[in-house]
Scaffold this active site. Structure first.
Site, mmCIF file in Angstrom:
data_model
loop_
_atom_site.group_PDB
_atom_site.id
_atom_site.type_symbol
_atom_site.label_atom_id
_atom_site.label_comp_id
_atom_site.label_asym_id
_atom_site.label_seq_id
_atom_site.Cartn_x
_atom_site.Cartn_y
_atom_site.Cartn_z
ATOM 1 N N PRO A 94 -5.038 15.735 64.017
ATOM 2 C CG PRO A 94 -3.739 14.087 62.578
ATOM 3 C CD PRO A 94 -5.144 14.196 63.394
ATOM 4 C CB CYS A 277 -3.670 20.464 71.963
ATOM 5 S SG CYS A 277 -4.572 18.756 71.892
HETATM 6 P P1 NAD Z 1 -5.018 10.048 70.635
HETATM 7 O O1 NAD Z 1 -4.298 9.921 69.501
HETATM 8 O O2 NAD Z 1 -4.352 9.783 71.840
HETATM 9 O O3 NAD Z 1 -6.341 9.159 70.454
HETATM 10 C C1 NAD Z 1 -7.129 8.997 69.226
HETATM 11 C C2 NAD Z 1 -7.369 7.699 69.055
HETATM 12 O O4 NAD Z 1 -8.421 7.426 68.106
HETATM 13 C C3 NAD Z 1 -6.246 6.551 68.799
HETATM 14 O O5 NAD Z 1 -5.888 5.548 69.468
HETATM 15 C C4 NAD Z 1 -6.813 6.091 67.148
HETATM 16 O O6 NAD Z 1 -6.179 4.850 66.977
HETATM 17 C C5 NAD Z 1 -8.166 6.214 67.485
HETATM 18 N N1 NAD Z 1 -8.804 6.159 66.237
HETATM 19 C C6 NAD Z 1 -8.696 7.181 64.874
HETATM 20 N N2 NAD Z 1 -9.672 6.878 64.150
HETATM 21 C C7 NAD Z 1 -10.581 5.893 64.548
HETATM 22 C C8 NAD Z 1 -11.353 5.112 64.081
HETATM 23 N N3 NAD Z 1 -12.122 5.662 62.888
HETATM 24 N N4 NAD Z 1 -12.113 4.156 64.912
HETATM 25 C C9 NAD Z 1 -11.761 3.783 66.031
HETATM 26 N N5 NAD Z 1 -10.732 4.268 66.666
HETATM 27 C C10 NAD Z 1 -9.959 5.367 65.819
HETATM 28 O O7 NAD Z 1 -5.541 11.499 70.661
HETATM 29 P P2 NAD Z 1 -6.109 12.390 71.896
HETATM 30 O O8 NAD Z 1 -4.673 13.193 72.582
HETATM 31 O O9 NAD Z 1 -6.909 11.677 72.731
HETATM 32 O O10 NAD Z 1 -7.009 13.730 71.272
HETATM 33 C C11 NAD Z 1 -8.280 13.404 70.599
HETATM 34 C C12 NAD Z 1 -8.924 14.563 70.422
HETATM 35 O O11 NAD Z 1 -9.199 15.302 71.447
HETATM 36 C C13 NAD Z 1 -7.927 15.542 69.419
HETATM 37 O O12 NAD Z 1 -8.860 16.057 68.719
HETATM 38 C C14 NAD Z 1 -7.480 16.485 70.467
HETATM 39 O O13 NAD Z 1 -7.289 17.936 69.888
HETATM 40 C C15 NAD Z 1 -8.531 16.565 71.459
HETATM 41 N N6 NAD Z 1 -8.049 16.893 72.824
HETATM 42 C C16 NAD Z 1 -6.854 16.456 73.719
HETATM 43 C C17 NAD Z 1 -6.336 16.657 74.368
HETATM 44 C C18 NAD Z 1 -5.316 15.851 75.118
HETATM 45 O O14 NAD Z 1 -4.934 16.304 76.226
HETATM 46 N N7 NAD Z 1 -4.694 15.197 74.590
HETATM 47 C C19 NAD Z 1 -7.172 17.519 75.456
HETATM 48 C C20 NAD Z 1 -8.396 18.126 74.991
HETATM 49 C C21 NAD Z 1 -8.854 17.838 73.448
HETATM 50 C C1 UGA Z 2 -3.800 21.936 76.986
HETATM 51 C C2 UGA Z 2 -4.776 22.885 78.006
HETATM 52 O O1 UGA Z 2 -4.083 23.298 79.033
HETATM 53 C C3 UGA Z 2 -5.993 22.145 78.302
HETATM 54 O O2 UGA Z 2 -7.064 22.834 78.756
HETATM 55 C C4 UGA Z 2 -6.624 21.473 76.654
HETATM 56 O O3 UGA Z 2 -7.774 20.653 76.818
HETATM 57 C C5 UGA Z 2 -5.456 20.739 76.056
HETATM 58 O O4 UGA Z 2 -4.218 21.561 76.061
HETATM 59 C C6 UGA Z 2 -5.825 20.145 74.844
HETATM 60 O O5 UGA Z 2 -6.656 20.612 74.116
HETATM 61 O O6 UGA Z 2 -4.930 19.224 74.213
HETATM 62 P P1 UGA Z 2 -2.130 20.171 77.949
HETATM 63 O O7 UGA Z 2 -1.171 20.427 76.680
HETATM 64 O O8 UGA Z 2 -2.226 18.782 78.171
HETATM 65 O O9 UGA Z 2 -3.347 21.056 77.971
HETATM 66 O O10 UGA Z 2 -1.090 20.663 79.086
HETATM 67 P P2 UGA Z 2 -0.623 22.260 79.560
HETATM 68 O O11 UGA Z 2 -0.724 22.109 81.005
HETATM 69 O O12 UGA Z 2 -1.641 23.119 79.017
HETATM 70 O O13 UGA Z 2 0.710 22.431 79.055
HETATM 71 C C7 UGA Z 2 0.869 22.714 77.537
HETATM 72 C C8 UGA Z 2 2.425 22.958 77.456
HETATM 73 O O14 UGA Z 2 2.867 24.468 78.076
HETATM 74 C C9 UGA Z 2 3.445 22.127 78.308
HETATM 75 O O15 UGA Z 2 4.420 21.887 77.612
HETATM 76 C C10 UGA Z 2 3.789 22.892 79.329
HETATM 77 O O16 UGA Z 2 4.886 22.752 80.090
HETATM 78 C C11 UGA Z 2 3.605 24.489 78.819
HETATM 79 N N1 UGA Z 2 3.394 25.589 79.710
HETATM 80 C C12 UGA Z 2 2.398 25.559 80.431
HETATM 81 C C13 UGA Z 2 4.358 26.542 80.068
HETATM 82 O O17 UGA Z 2 5.452 26.573 79.424
HETATM 83 N N2 UGA Z 2 4.189 27.453 80.823
HETATM 84 C C14 UGA Z 2 3.024 27.742 81.645
HETATM 85 O O18 UGA Z 2 2.916 28.564 82.434
HETATM 86 C C15 UGA Z 2 2.077 26.579 81.416
#
Ligand code: NAD
Ligand code: UGA
Length: 460
Positions: A94, A277
């Site tokens: 975060p 993100c």
């Molecule tokens: P999340 O908060 O859903 O999950 C992270 C988990 O890690 C939590 O459950 C937490 O309890 C656990 N954790 C933290 N420290 C720990 C430790 N030392 N040992 C064991 N568990 C631990 O987060 P997320 O959405 O899965 O995102 C994770 C990473 O992936 C972030 O860097 C984010 O930017 C990236 N990312 C997220 C998405 C998405 O769609 N959410 C997509 C692409 C990339």
């Molecule tokens: C986004 C990226 O699309 C992923 O490739 C990436 O891995 C991820 O972030 C991440 O790093 O967490 P996500 O946030 O899950 O994925 O969903 P999106 O579909 O990208 O939408 C993000 C936000 O933009 C949503 O609130 C969606 O409603 C909004 N959005 C999306 C718009 O307002 N307009 C659009 O045309 C598209």
């Protein structure tokens, strides 16, 4: 090197679905997904597949096929690390809330803790994979920690950022546009990269697996998110302009997107992007630019966030002005998730709009098909705290969490559509046309503009 055992630290939105898909495609690999959050692990292990901590279309089916066969969820971090050949870090990163870089830089506390744990609990060489989104050159810091804490073993650090989007995570993981793997150009670095390529190649064609140096891979992830968010802010900025000129944003978006050099995706005008993100990754990118003295570049990216905030405020103001003019108070907030088909509400525009309306004395009836009451109230509590405003009894008494659209609509004067859930699109809105001042504020442009009820659509 053939990988036989994987540990994934972090059982969240990325760790859970990603490991489930690897487990499905590579039945010969044993995968332990570990998390310190016991409640979350219990939910991953629950018999009732509707209660998994992450809602994603298609996920429960995969979990039912793999769980307790080659996919295991537990809190046993130490054992899982020691058993593994390859360790994914999928922990949260975060925005920092204190110290140097507060409000902009990524908080790498959880990543550092992972590195410490890996160094401490390993008794054999490991390949460590950055799955979390990280600032450029974090791999260097991870290596420093690993080397300092465990001098006897060899740790290879790879960057393998995740590009899945929530709501379509399984589809994205099955058919990724690309898989990106960054590694060192040394003998052991190449072996590590190849072992990860081999895993993905079980279902992703080789021409979609890109290998680069570590820093390019780390930066490509931040750049991808920044550019996707930038497209949304671009179209949203034009939506405000459309409202002044009589142009219609969906028509403009369609016409612009037909140019193959621009393309149609991420040009949907909305109430503003949410999700955990986009904002944090742009802030992180801007912070890094500032750190390297690139102030103009940082300002350029920060403007994407400014437009996003502007859009959320603009939408709230439309509702507030209408309510004031017509002496109305009751708003149905339809949708709390930041997009459809997810139970995630992190950074959802619903929180900003809900807050803005509550501050103007509105009474809210809130409905979301997937986000539960506790989560909604918790989001608001946290937001009020950040704003330093007392979330007092009087304000709380104006919030009602509902279990259906009808329940939310029944006592409302206007509806604000925040999430593009299909059921909102399909709802029979015409029946509300009999109520004199009833108005729908469509923050997603999903409602047919020919309905009889009064309607505000973004950019129209
Ligand atoms: P999340 O908060 O859903 O999950 C992270 C988990 O890690 C939590 O459950 C937490 O309890 C656990 N954790 C933290 N420290 C720990 C430790 N030392 N040992 C064991 N568990 C631990 O987060 P997320 O959405 O899965 O995102 C994770 C990473 O992936 C972030 O860097 C984010 O930017 C990236 N990312 C997220 C998405 C998405 O769609 N959410 C997509 C692409 C990339
Ligand atoms: C986004 C990226 O699309 C992923 O490739 C990436 O891995 C991820 O972030 C991440 O790093 O967490 P996500 O946030 O899950 O994925 O969903 P999106 O579909 O990208 O939408 C993000 C936000 O933009 C949503 O609130 C969606 O409603 C909004 N959005 C999306 C718009 O307002 N307009 C659009 O045309 C598209």
């Amino acid at each position: 090197m053939k990988i036989k055992n994987i540990c994934c630290i972090g059982a969240g939105y990325v760790g859970g679905p990603t490991m489930a898909v690897i487990a499905l495609k590579c039945p010969e690999i044993k995968i332990n997904v570990v998390d310190t959050n016991l409640k979350k692990i219990r939910c991953w292990n629950t018999k009732d597949l509707n209660k998994l901590p992450v809602f994603e279309p298609g996920l429960s089916k995969i979990i039912s096929k793999t769980r307790n066969k080659n996919l295991f969820f537990s809190t046993k971090v130490e054992k899982a690390i020691d058993e593994a050949d390859m360790i994914f870090m999928a922990v949260n990163t975060p925005t920092k809330t204190s110290g140097k870089g507060k409000g902009m830089a990524a908080d790498l506390r959880f990543v550092k803790k992972c590195a410490m744990q890996i160094a401490k609990f390993s008794s054999s060489d490991k390949i460590v994979v950055e799955k979390s989104t990280l600032p450029v050159r974090t791999a260097e810091k991870i290596k420093d920690v690993l080397k300092k804490e465990n001098k006897n073993l060899n740790f290879e650090v790879l960057s393998n950022p995740e590009f899945l989007a929530e709501g379509t995570a399984i589809k994205d993981l099955f058919k990724s546009d690309r898989v990106l793997i960054g590694g060192d150009n040394t003998e052991s670095g190449k072996i590590a990269v190849n072992s990860l390529v081999e895993i993905y190649n079980k279902w992703i064609p080789l021409d979609k697996i890109i290998t680069t140096n570590v820093w390019s891979s780390e930066l490509s992830k931040l750049a991808s998110n920044a550019m996707l968010a930038q497209r949304i802010s671009s179209i949203n900025s034009l939506s405000a302009f459309c409202e002044k000129t009589g142009a219609k944003i969906d028509e403009v978006s369609n016409a612009v997107g037909k140019d193959h050099r621009i393309g149609p995706y991420f040009l949907k005008a909305s109430i503003g992007f949410g999700g955990s993100c986009f904002k944090k990754d742009i802030l992180n990118l801007a912070y890094l630019c500032q750190y390297y003295g690139l102030m103009e570049v940082a300002d350029y990216w920060l403007q994407v966030i400014k437009i996003n905030d502007y859009q959320k405020t603009r939408f709230s103001k439309k509702i507030i002005d209408y309510m004031r003019k017509n002496k109305l108070k009751n708003v149905a907030i339809l949708g709390w998730a930041f997009k459809k088909d997810t139970n995630d509400s992190r950074e959802s525009a619903a929180i900003d709009v809900g807050f803005n309306l509550l501050m103007k004395g509105a009474r809210l009836t809130i409905y979301d098909p997937m986000v539960n009451q506790n989560k909604i109230l918790n989001d608001l509590t946290t937001y009020f705290k950040i704003k330093n405003i007392d979330f007092n009894k009087k304000i709380k008494s104006k919030i009602f969490i509902c279990s259906s659209i009808d329940q939310a609509i029944n006592t409302s004067d206007v509806a604000a559509i925040i999430t593009e859930w299909d059921q909102f699109k399909d709802y029979n809105w015409n029946k509300l046309s009999l109520i004199k001042y009833y108005m729908i504020f469509d923050g997603r442009n999903i409602i047919d503009e020919n309905i009889k009820t009064k309607l505000y659509k973004i950019g129209n």
